[in-house]
Design an enzyme around this catalytic site. Sequence first.
Site, PDB file in Angstrom:
ATOM      1  N   SER A 105       0.835  -1.211   0.000  1.00 15.30           N
ATOM      2  CA  SER A 105       0.000   0.000   0.000  1.00 15.30           C
ATOM      3  C   SER A 105       0.865   1.255   0.000  1.00 15.30           C
ATOM      4  O   SER A 105       0.533   2.245  -0.639  1.00 15.30           O
ATOM      5  CB  SER A 105      -0.954  -0.003   1.196  1.00 15.30           C
ATOM      6  OG  SER A 105      -0.277  -0.281   2.392  1.00 15.30           O
ATOM      7  N   ASN A 158       2.069   1.583  -3.655  1.00  8.32           N
ATOM      8  CA  ASN A 158       1.139   1.618  -4.776  1.00  8.32           C
ATOM      9  C   ASN A 158      -0.203   2.300  -4.541  1.00  8.32           C
ATOM     10  O   ASN A 158      -0.918   2.564  -5.493  1.00  8.32           O
ATOM     11  CB  ASN A 158       0.857   0.195  -5.260  1.00  8.32           C
ATOM     12  CG  ASN A 158       2.115  -0.527  -5.680  1.00  8.32           C
ATOM     13  OD1 ASN A 158       2.797  -0.094  -6.597  1.00  8.32           O
ATOM     14  ND2 ASN A 158       2.428  -1.608  -4.997  1.00  8.32           N
ATOM     15  N   TYR A 159      -0.566   2.536  -3.294  1.00  9.92           N
ATOM     16  CA  TYR A 159      -1.929   3.021  -3.060  1.00  9.92           C
ATOM     17  C   TYR A 159      -2.042   4.322  -2.283  1.00  9.92           C
ATOM     18  O   TYR A 159      -2.957   5.094  -2.494  1.00  9.92           O
ATOM     19  CB  TYR A 159      -2.751   1.942  -2.350  1.00  9.92           C
ATOM     20  CG  TYR A 159      -3.098   0.806  -3.262  1.00  9.92           C
ATOM     21  CD1 TYR A 159      -4.073   0.963  -4.245  1.00  9.92           C
ATOM     22  CD2 TYR A 159      -2.455  -0.413  -3.173  1.00  9.92           C
ATOM     23  CE1 TYR A 159      -4.394  -0.063  -5.110  1.00  9.92           C
ATOM     24  CE2 TYR A 159      -2.763  -1.452  -4.034  1.00  9.92           C
ATOM     25  CZ  TYR A 159      -3.738  -1.280  -4.996  1.00  9.92           C
ATOM     26  OH  TYR A 159      -4.045  -2.303  -5.855  1.00  9.92           O
ATOM     27  N   MET A 160      -1.167   4.536  -1.328  1.00 15.00           N
ATOM     28  CA  MET A 160      -1.328   5.726  -0.499  1.00 15.00           C
ATOM     29  C   MET A 160      -0.579   6.901  -1.125  1.00 15.00           C
ATOM     30  O   MET A 160       0.628   6.805  -1.367  1.00 15.00           O
ATOM     31  CB  MET A 160      -0.810   5.456   0.912  1.00 15.00           C
ATOM     32  CG  MET A 160      -1.469   4.243   1.558  1.00 15.00           C
ATOM     33  SD  MET A 160      -1.030   3.948   3.287  1.00 15.00           S
ATOM     34  CE  MET A 160       0.721   4.095   3.286  1.00 15.00           C
TER      35      MET A 160
END
Length: 596
Positions: A551, A554-556
């Site tokens: 995360s 790639n996400y936060m």
Amino acid sequence: MKDSKKKNKATKILTTTSLNDLVQIQKWWEKPPEEDNDKSDEEEETKKWKHMEHNGVLFAAEYEPHHVKIKYKGEPIDLTPEQEEVATFWGTVIGSDFAKREIAIKNFAKEFRKVLPEKYKNADFKDFDFTPIREYLDKKKEKMKNKTPEEKKADKEKRQKLMDYYGWALVDGSCEKMANFLVEPPGLFRGRGEQPNTGTIKKRIYAEDITLNIGEDEPVPVCTQPGHSWGEIVSNNEGTWLAYYKVRKNTKYVFLNSSSKFKGMSDYKKYEKARKLKNCIEKIREDYNKKLVDKNMENRQLGVATYLIDRFALRVGNEKDLDDEADTVGCCTLRVEHIKFPENSPNTITFDFLAKDSMRYLNTVKVEPIVYENLKRFVKGKNPGDELFDLVKAQKLNDYLKSLMDGLSAKVFRTYNASFVLQQQLNKKNFKIDDDINEKINYYNSANKDVAVMCNHQRTVPKNYEAKSEQMQKDLQEHQKYLAELKDYVKNFKSNKNKYKDSKNEFVKKVFPSSKEKAQILLKNLEEKVKKKSLKLKDRESNKQVALGTSKLNYMDPRITVSWCKKNEVNIEKLFSKSTRDKFPWAMYTGPDYHF
DNA sequence: CCCGCACAGTCCGTTTTGGGACA
DNA sequence: CTGTCCCAAAACGGACTGTGCGG
């Protein structure tokens, strides 16, 4: 020859110039890419570069026969180098969990039989003994380990040389690091979960299998594989790839590293898109909530699927080819068997399915009554193996999302939700500047953990986890005990002087200094130590099955983290490793007031 | 007794390569 | 479907840490 002329040019630019001179950081983020509201720019958008050159790819070394014989029914057998190579593939894995898996054995046995001499064609795989090869490999490994420091240094320099030569590409005036340049070596395919091809052979890749992508008039990289030449040279500036080849059905690409402008810019756009979603999420939720009560069943399914993607960060679920891929699902490919309605818990459902990478998604959640009713209706009269959303495919869902917001697709919800949750969690607590740094980090990690759990980012618990935990627990207890004793010792320094003696148990050396000052310093240090140990233990336990890295990478939105660090005076290096910082250069200048 | 140093085991960041999304 | 790129955990390997020993 024309080619050799080109060759020289490549060598010249990428090897005779110092890397430091070539690496000019282009601060593209100072003039961030605009949302393309200008349609005339669209054509420009598809062209990713004007100039690109690189030194191609590096091949795995040719196989060198070791002439160690495997045994058949106890008797050593002669193998050709080709056969020996295949046998060695198995030799490297025997003893591992991988080699115990039924599919791996089945698939490899079949592959092995294919290359064996005629007389073994009907042999039972169990009758082959690969341990001689294994022993040989172990010895070889041992030798590597026991190399002298000089030899090790030489090896390292050799690797560095290759890295310097192959590892960089020149793209539109800046020298960029490549993500990969070594062609995947031959070996066994390691599928995850019940991948049908687990244990089959990945063939050696030759230059003829490679397609290179370089600028129109750029020099062709030197092909270093003796007796071979590149398959194809193209100049496709609509792609960001430098080379590709196929391994069975899968295309393997050579790309730039995540620190590159290509990757950085698209990352930046990804997070901006997620922020855009944030600004219209209410409207979007309204829209799919309306669909939940639509008369049309297809619309209802669309509504419920979108609801699940929004609420539980599910992936969209494209269709898969089960002959070649493991049976894993996402939202649109969920089957009736993947969802349960626990008795006596109203509006509650349990998901249990294998998601990407065959990671189990097991989650019991409360949903809106109307969603619950709809789901009950979708499963009614269906078999366990039937599709839950039989009327909605990934494509259709994404078409619907596009109608709600430009560029919206299912994965944007994951990015949005992850960033949103991180921001929310971090906002919940205000630290004072001089609060303990470890507490701050711990707090950040627990916010990160909330995101990871939501995204179902798991890791396998390390083999010796439990044993190690117990040991740490005992260690902590001993330290706590010592702390209490030392406190008492300091507090009643005179009267206690004889009560405590220095001692050493399994975990902690207990010292009771003869001066009060020394004891006080020791006490302070010990308090720190105990606090740290206790935090670490707690952190370790709560993260034992959670992978925080995925995360984070790639996400936060990295700007949330950078901003939080600045506000709380936490060094970013405590939260982002070197390569993570390199990945997000565009986020490093974010101020303390940034809000996702 | 304390300090420095070597060594081993663990930890943690990086690399690898397989899986999935989406146009 | 293919083509491209993003995402993902496991493998790998180097750094770190703590420990035991000798000076």
